[in-house]
Design an enzyme around this catalytic site. Sequence first.
Site, PDB file in Angstrom:
ATOM      1  N   CYS A  32      77.796  36.344  81.798  1.00 24.25           N
ATOM      2  CA  CYS A  32      78.681  37.435  82.202  1.00 24.25           C
ATOM      3  C   CYS A  32      79.854  36.972  83.059  1.00 24.25           C
ATOM      4  O   CYS A  32      80.917  37.598  83.050  1.00 24.25           O
ATOM      5  CB  CYS A  32      77.905  38.541  82.908  1.00 24.25           C
ATOM      6  SG  CYS A  32      77.038  38.038  84.406  1.00 24.25           S
ATOM      7  N   HIS A  85      75.678  40.951  88.479  1.00 20.36           N
ATOM      8  CA  HIS A  85      76.426  41.120  87.236  1.00 20.36           C
ATOM      9  C   HIS A  85      77.928  41.083  87.517  1.00 20.36           C
ATOM     10  O   HIS A  85      78.396  41.593  88.545  1.00 20.36           O
ATOM     11  CB  HIS A  85      76.035  42.457  86.596  1.00 20.36           C
ATOM     12  CG  HIS A  85      76.668  42.722  85.275  1.00 20.36           C
ATOM     13  ND1 HIS A  85      76.625  41.830  84.218  1.00 20.36           N
ATOM     14  CD2 HIS A  85      77.380  43.800  84.816  1.00 20.36           C
ATOM     15  CE1 HIS A  85      77.254  42.344  83.182  1.00 20.36           C
ATOM     16  NE2 HIS A  85      77.731  43.522  83.520  1.00 20.36           N
TER      17      HIS A  85
END
Length: 300
Positions: A83, A159
């Site tokens: 990510c 994230h």
Amino acid sequence: MSWTTIESDAGVFTDLIENLGVKDVEVDELYSLDVDSLRQFPDIYGIIFLFKWNSKVDKPDGTMDYDSMDNIFFAKQVINNACATQALLSVLLNHSDEIDLGTTLSEFKDFSKTLPPELKGEALGNSEHIRCCHNSFARSDPFISEEVRAATDEDEVYHFIAYTNINNVFYELDGLQAAPINHGSCTKEEFAEKAVSVIQARIANYDPAEIRFNLMVICKDKKASLLTREDLTDEEKAASIAVEDEKRLRWKRENQLRRHNFVGLFVELSKLLVKDRIDKNTWNSTLETAKAKYASQKRP
């Protein structure tokens, strides 16, 4: 070969995109989420936001814009630990008219432009060159586990997502979502105000005690920008460029240290400390002996 976790650090991300071939772009820390702080950066292309992921909190505030996916780069995250790089590419590939992407990313964008988001994510995960550049910034770990397990509620999962302005629309690009999230119209001049408003609203959804957030700006290389500024004297330019050069040298040194595994040195030093019960007078000679022994055991 899997993707590894990399540190959320401006020096890491800047070196990463340079290794991918991108020119005259850097990533810098944003320490204060306010309009004045954002406007200090030259030509902002986007913002990377790192946060502790929580399924109960992380619900989209904007509108899922499925119609936009034919015109912008948006990839689903299908690979663990990708990510960070995916968030970077979500900004860079959507500003290819302003950024020199280099051969690797230009070819990747051309190859993937007609693919649906899921296959874009697969294409990213299968790009050996991009993966190797990403993994080169992983911290050296002599105890690597190949075990793959699903995260539990007790795990702290972080994230990365991206915010960027595309065709006068402020988008949130999150590979865990079904589509780009449209936060409304936004000109280039309005970017700072819009970014502060949207990100502050997202942070407000968290517990007030939660402070584990990190923001980084993707912008035009500061040194390149300084060279073209006409409002500075030559002396002011030289002083500012010297500061930027020092910052890059510091980043380079820090990245070298991240890649190095010091376990062997510490083991040999500990052996000598225990064996010889050294005092302060023999510390330097013992340290050099440990270094030499460690170096002789390193693989070529």
